[in-house]
Design a protein around this motif. Structure first.
Motif, PDB file in Angstrom:
ATOM      1  N   GLY A  69       0.794  -1.216   0.000  1.00 26.12           N
ATOM      2  CA  GLY A  69       0.000   0.000   0.000  1.00 26.12           C
ATOM      3  C   GLY A  69       0.823   1.261   0.000  1.00 26.12           C
ATOM      4  N   GLY A  70       0.122   2.394   0.008  1.00 28.19           N
ATOM      5  CA  GLY A  70       0.765   3.694   0.063  1.00 28.19           C
ATOM      6  C   GLY A  70       1.265   4.171  -1.281  1.00 28.19           C
ATOM      7  N   VAL A  71       2.221   5.087  -1.243  1.00 28.45           N
ATOM      8  CA  VAL A  71       2.798   5.655  -2.456  1.00 28.45           C
ATOM      9  C   VAL A  71       3.768   4.664  -3.080  1.00 28.45           C
ATOM     10  CG1 VAL A  71       4.139   7.581  -3.390  1.00 28.45           C
ATOM     11  CG2 VAL A  71       2.545   7.964  -1.496  1.00 28.45           C
ATOM     12  N   SER A  72       3.707   4.528  -4.390  1.00 24.76           N
ATOM     13  CA  SER A  72       4.591   3.582  -5.085  1.00 24.76           C
ATOM     14  C   SER A  72       6.050   3.894  -4.773  1.00 24.76           C
ATOM     15  CB  SER A  72       4.362   3.665  -6.595  1.00 24.76           C
ATOM     16  OG  SER A  72       3.045   3.290  -6.921  1.00 24.76           O
ATOM     17  N   GLY A  73       6.811   2.858  -4.421  1.00 21.83           N
ATOM     18  CA  GLY A  73       8.232   3.004  -4.143  1.00 21.83           C
ATOM     19  C   GLY A  73       8.572   3.295  -2.701  1.00 21.83           C
ATOM     20  N   LEU A 105       7.396   1.534   0.002  1.00 24.93           N
ATOM     21  CA  LEU A 105       7.418   0.290   0.775  1.00 24.93           C
ATOM     22  C   LEU A 105       6.677   0.416   2.108  1.00 24.93           C
ATOM     23  CD1 LEU A 105      11.102  -0.900   0.152  1.00 24.93           C
ATOM     24  CD2 LEU A 105       9.029  -1.590  -1.037  1.00 24.93           C
ATOM     25  N   GLU A 106       5.441   0.883   2.041  1.00 25.03           N
ATOM     26  CA  GLU A 106       4.595   0.945   3.231  1.00 25.03           C
ATOM     27  C   GLU A 106       3.940  -0.415   3.435  1.00 25.03           C
ATOM     28  OE1 GLU A 106       2.290   4.660   3.778  1.00 25.03           O
ATOM     29  OE2 GLU A 106       3.082   5.208   1.807  1.00 25.03           O
ATOM     30  N   ASP A 107       4.755  -1.377   3.870  1.00 25.71           N
ATOM     31  CA  ASP A 107       4.282  -2.760   3.901  1.00 25.71           C
ATOM     32  C   ASP A 107       3.306  -3.040   5.042  1.00 25.71           C
ATOM     33  OD1 ASP A 107       6.086  -2.591   5.950  1.00 25.71           O
ATOM     34  OD2 ASP A 107       7.464  -4.126   5.176  1.00 25.71           O
ATOM     35  N   HIS A 108       2.991  -2.033   5.859  1.00 22.73           N
ATOM     36  CA  HIS A 108       1.940  -2.200   6.859  1.00 22.73           C
ATOM     37  C   HIS A 108       0.566  -1.921   6.247  1.00 22.73           C
ATOM     38  CE1 HIS A 108       2.834   2.055   6.760  1.00 22.73           C
ATOM     39  NE2 HIS A 108       1.713   2.325   7.410  1.00 22.73           N
ATOM     40  N   MET A 114     -10.666   6.999 -10.784  1.00 21.74           N
ATOM     41  CA  MET A 114     -10.223   7.756 -11.943  1.00 21.74           C
ATOM     42  C   MET A 114     -10.625   7.071 -13.242  1.00 21.74           C
ATOM     43  SD  MET A 114      -6.099   7.006 -12.132  1.00 21.74           S
ATOM     44  CE  MET A 114      -5.977   7.813 -13.735  1.00 21.74           C
ATOM     45  N   TYR A 115     -10.653   7.853 -14.293  1.00 17.58           N
ATOM     46  CA  TYR A 115     -10.890   7.323 -15.637  1.00 17.58           C
ATOM     47  C   TYR A 115      -9.650   6.572 -16.096  1.00 17.58           C
ATOM     48  CZ  TYR A 115     -11.263   7.374 -20.748  1.00 17.58           C
ATOM     49  OH  TYR A 115     -11.287   7.025 -22.079  1.00 17.58           O
ATOM     50  N   ASN A 116      -9.856   5.410 -16.719  1.00 12.58           N
ATOM     51  CA  ASN A 116      -8.748   4.590 -17.205  1.00 12.58           C
ATOM     52  C   ASN A 116      -8.677   4.726 -18.726  1.00 12.58           C
ATOM     53  OD1 ASN A 116      -7.139   2.402 -18.156  1.00 12.58           O
ATOM     54  ND2 ASN A 116      -7.557   1.242 -16.280  1.00 12.58           N
ATOM     55  N   PRO A 117      -7.661   5.399 -19.258  1.00 13.05           N
ATOM     56  CA  PRO A 117      -7.591   5.615 -20.707  1.00 13.05           C
ATOM     57  C   PRO A 117      -7.298   4.343 -21.500  1.00 13.05           C
ATOM     58  CG  PRO A 117      -5.600   6.424 -19.646  1.00 13.05           C
ATOM     59  CD  PRO A 117      -6.530   6.031 -18.547  1.00 13.05           C
ATOM     60  N   VAL A 118      -6.840   3.290 -20.830  1.00 14.19           N
ATOM     61  CA  VAL A 118      -6.541   2.040 -21.521  1.00 14.19           C
ATOM     62  C   VAL A 118      -7.813   1.211 -21.706  1.00 14.19           C
ATOM     63  CG1 VAL A 118      -5.242  -0.121 -21.459  1.00 14.19           C
ATOM     64  CG2 VAL A 118      -4.180   2.008 -20.658  1.00 14.19           C
ATOM     65  N   THR A 119      -8.562   1.019 -20.629  1.00 15.29           N
ATOM     66  CA  THR A 119      -9.792   0.214 -20.694  1.00 15.29           C
ATOM     67  C   THR A 119     -11.011   1.033 -21.107  1.00 15.29           C
ATOM     68  OG1 THR A 119     -10.365   0.602 -18.379  1.00 15.29           O
ATOM     69  CG2 THR A 119      -8.887  -1.253 -18.844  1.00 15.29           C
ATOM     70  N   LYS A 120     -10.878   2.370 -21.033  1.00 11.05           N
ATOM     71  CA  LYS A 120     -12.000   3.306 -21.286  1.00 11.05           C
ATOM     72  C   LYS A 120     -13.052   3.205 -20.180  1.00 11.05           C
ATOM     73  CE  LYS A 120      -9.925   4.170 -25.163  1.00 11.05           C
ATOM     74  NZ  LYS A 120      -9.026   5.346 -25.284  1.00 11.05           N
ATOM     75  N   GLY A 121     -12.749   2.484 -19.115  1.00  8.84           N
ATOM     76  CA  GLY A 121     -13.648   2.382 -17.977  1.00  8.84           C
ATOM     77  C   GLY A 121     -13.102   3.159 -16.803  1.00  8.84           C
ATOM     78  N   LEU A 122     -13.418   2.686 -15.587  1.00  7.75           N
ATOM     79  CA  LEU A 122     -12.968   3.341 -14.369  1.00  7.75           C
ATOM     80  C   LEU A 122     -12.066   2.403 -13.573  1.00  7.75           C
ATOM     81  CD1 LEU A 122     -16.300   5.002 -13.167  1.00  7.75           C
ATOM     82  CD2 LEU A 122     -14.554   5.949 -14.688  1.00  7.75           C
ATOM     83  N   THR A 123     -11.110   2.998 -12.845  1.00  8.42           N
ATOM     84  CA  THR A 123     -10.231   2.233 -11.976  1.00  8.42           C
ATOM     85  C   THR A 123     -10.231   2.857 -10.589  1.00  8.42           C
ATOM     86  OG1 THR A 123      -8.797   1.496 -13.778  1.00  8.42           O
ATOM     87  CG2 THR A 123      -7.874   1.441 -11.570  1.00  8.42           C
ATOM     88  N   ALA A 124     -10.403   1.998  -9.572  1.00 10.12           N
ATOM     89  CA  ALA A 124     -10.401   2.437  -8.177  1.00 10.12           C
ATOM     90  C   ALA A 124      -9.103   2.019  -7.508  1.00 10.12           C
ATOM     91  CB  ALA A 124     -11.591   1.842  -7.437  1.00 10.12           C
ATOM     92  N   TYR A 125      -8.560   2.923  -6.678  1.00  9.08           N
ATOM     93  CA  TYR A 125      -7.361   2.650  -5.893  1.00  9.08           C
ATOM     94  C   TYR A 125      -7.735   2.771  -4.418  1.00  9.08           C
ATOM     95  CZ  TYR A 125      -4.921   3.363 -10.316  1.00  9.08           C
ATOM     96  OH  TYR A 125      -4.496   3.271 -11.618  1.00  9.08           O
ATOM     97  N   ILE A 126      -7.471   1.724  -3.650  1.00  5.61           N
ATOM     98  CA  ILE A 126      -7.851   1.693  -2.244  1.00  5.61           C
ATOM     99  C   ILE A 126      -6.642   1.296  -1.413  1.00  5.61           C
ATOM    100  CG2 ILE A 126      -9.349   0.611  -0.518  1.00  5.61           C
ATOM    101  CD1 ILE A 126     -11.277  -0.052  -2.858  1.00  5.61           C
ATOM    102  N   ASP A 127      -6.337   2.079  -0.357  1.00  2.94           N
ATOM    103  CA  ASP A 127      -5.309   1.712   0.610  1.00  2.94           C
ATOM    104  C   ASP A 127      -5.973   1.244   1.893  1.00  2.94           C
ATOM    105  OD1 ASP A 127      -2.699   2.131  -0.559  1.00  2.94           O
ATOM    106  OD2 ASP A 127      -3.238   4.241  -0.696  1.00  2.94           O
ATOM    107  N   PHE A 128      -5.536   0.097   2.376  1.00  4.93           N
ATOM    108  CA  PHE A 128      -6.146  -0.550   3.535  1.00  4.93           C
ATOM    109  C   PHE A 128      -5.063  -0.878   4.553  1.00  4.93           C
ATOM    110  CE2 PHE A 128      -7.176  -4.836   5.380  1.00  4.93           C
ATOM    111  CZ  PHE A 128      -8.139  -4.399   6.286  1.00  4.93           C
TER     112      PHE A 128
END
Length: 485
Positions: free
Chosen positions: A393-397, A399-402, A441-455
């Motif tokens: 989770g967290g910001v890419s790179g 390493l928020e492994d909790h 957010m809008y996904n320009p590759v799939t033309k659908g929507l993509t959700a990002y969730i941090d838990f």
């Protein structure tokens, strides 16, 4: 075990099942010759049915029947009968039905053998060829195909005490009766007598082939004793790994599975999607409901490049959908996911569990329509969940492994402006732990929507849910995920 009179009467089969349940269970006789018991995998596969000698071959019927030979793993003899003009005719074993290949069997000792099961063929994909349509083989297992599909998941007549510490019980189909079809028939009818230490029953299958092959199932079940957990309309499949699998496999293929998710239409009209997983621990999920409208194990990913297996062709595996007929009352849809290291093992089971316990001699009656399909045969909300990805989770790179990150693709088109203006939003919840971030957010590759969730887990099992909402209403399926610590 046969009916008393050669004239066929479905009511007599029901009476037979009730009478069977009133007596102590007697396991099938173990009288198979040793030469059949000792057949290895390759030797057994070398025994093939001779189509040209089959009992329905050459009669210009819409279906043909072929038998499975006994031997190797299949040691229970199952009587098979046909019904012609309202009268019963046993389909007795004949060596003429089989090509034994390199095997040297004493066929004189096999005259009263019987069969392990049978399959039905039908000109499903082309008028010139009778494709395999459905097979009944082993315990109460059966499976079917729609157009342009290859065998994958299976169904069963009944599940008893699945994932219970005392051990699972596997009922068997003890005898079959098939109505010989007429030339212009679109369907074929199969009757099956079910038996086990805990219950007996009679099942009717009306099988209609097509783009989606449909089975109308009528199940009358007579418990011998109180049953701890009864599974109605069970589906069985295989999930080894896919996009969301955390325990990695040393395999060149990106994904290996017959099904990738459980889809539920509950009594309140909500559509839920639970992506399958193969974790280190046994998973048992219960979706409490009253009068469910449908559930099924789906193979939603149909892209060959996502599997890269041009022999197994996992993208061609059928999905299965159970549509209850009438009210099923209170209970829950249960999903069992068993840890597995090999794709040869089915490790996923889904079924309906009635809340009311099964008690001795009280008849249970369930009817449902079972679809084997590529495209879902019922109308639903848009917003299919097409993929689930997991990682740190967290910001890419950083390493928020909790924390854990979940990325969900929704097939909702033409929604870019609504998302950017905040008209379409993401709703997320967790029964345990904390949702520390969410973004749609809008996904320009799939033309659908993509959700990002941090838990952020708290060390307890958590049920996570997410959906896309517009003006207070879900415009997507509800993503359901079980987090195990």
């Amino acid at each position: 075990m046969t009916v008393k009179d050669k004239k066929f009467d479905p009511g007599q089969l029901t009476e037979m099942a009730a009478a069977l349940a009133a007596k102590p269970y007697v396991p099938p006789a173990d009288n198979l010759p040793d030469e059949l018991k000792k057949l290895n995998y390759d030797q057994y596969r070398d025994i093939r049915f001779s189509r040209e000698n089959g009992p329905w071959y050459g009669k210009k019927l819409p279906f043909e029947i072929q038998f499975f030979h006994l031997g190797s793993l299949f040691l229970t003899s199952v009587p098979i009968n046909e019904i012609v003009n309202g009268r019963i005719h046993p389909l007795k074993y004949s060596p003429a039905y089989f090509d034994y290949g390199k095997n040297r069997l004493n066929t004189d000792e096999l005259s009263e053998l019987g069969y392990a099961g049978f399959r039905l063929h039908n000109p499903l994909n082309t008028r010139k060829y009778y494709d395999e349509l459905v097979s009944f083989l082993g315990a109460s297992y059966f499976r079917a195909l729609g157009k342009h599909q290859k065998y994958g998941l299976s169904a069963r007549g009944l599940a008893i005490d699945t994932a219970v510490q005392t051990g699972e019980e596997f009922p068997i189909f003890r005898e079959f009766w098939l109505v010989r079809p007429k030339r212009n028939d679109k369907s074929v009818t199969v009757y099956a007598l079910l038996d086990s230490p805990s219950a007996a029953g009679i099942y009717t299958f009306v099988i209609t082939p097509g783009e989606n092959t449909v089975m109308d199932v009528d199940a009358k079940i007579f418990p011998r004793k109180e049953i701890n957990k009864l599974g109605i309309a069970p589906l069985t499949s295989m999930y080894l790994f896919g996009e969301n699998t955390k325990n990695k496999f040393d395999d060149h293929r990106p994904e290996v599975h017959d099904s990738d998710g459980l889809l539920v239409l509950n009594g309140n009209g909500e559509w839920l999607w639970r992506p399958l997983d193969n974790s280190k621990y046994l998973r048992i999920s219960a979706f409490v409901d009253e009068n469910p409208k449908g559930f099924g194990l789906l193979q939603r990913d149909r892209e060959p490049a996502h599997y890269l297996d041009f022999e197994a062709n996992y993208e061609q595996r059928p999905s299965a959908w159970v549509e209850p007929v009438g009210d099923w009352g209170k209970g829950w849809i249960e999903l069992v996911e068993i840890p597995s290291q090999q794709e040869i093992h089915d490790n996923v089971v889904a079924y309906w569990v009635p809340r009311e316990k099964a008690v001795p001699q009280k008849e249970l009656h369930y009817r449902y329509r079972l679809y084997w399909f590529t495209k879902l045969p019922v109308k639903k909300v848009p917003g299919d969940i097409t993929a689930t990805y997991t990682g740190i989770g967290g910001v890419s790179g950083m390493l928020e492994d909790h924390k854990r990150k979940f990325v969900i693709d929704f097939d909702i088109l033409n929604m870019q402006k609504e998302v950017e203006k905040g008209i379409a939003t993401l709703e997320v919840s967790a029964s345990e732990g904390e949702i520390t971030g969410k973004h749609l957010m809008y996904n320009p590759v799939t033309k659908g929507l993509t959700a990002y969730i941090d838990f952020k887990p708290n060390g307890k099992t958590s049920e996570l849910r997410a959906s896309v909402v517009k003006k207070g209403k879900n415009i997507s399926e509800i993503w359901s995920y079980q987090w195990l610590p």
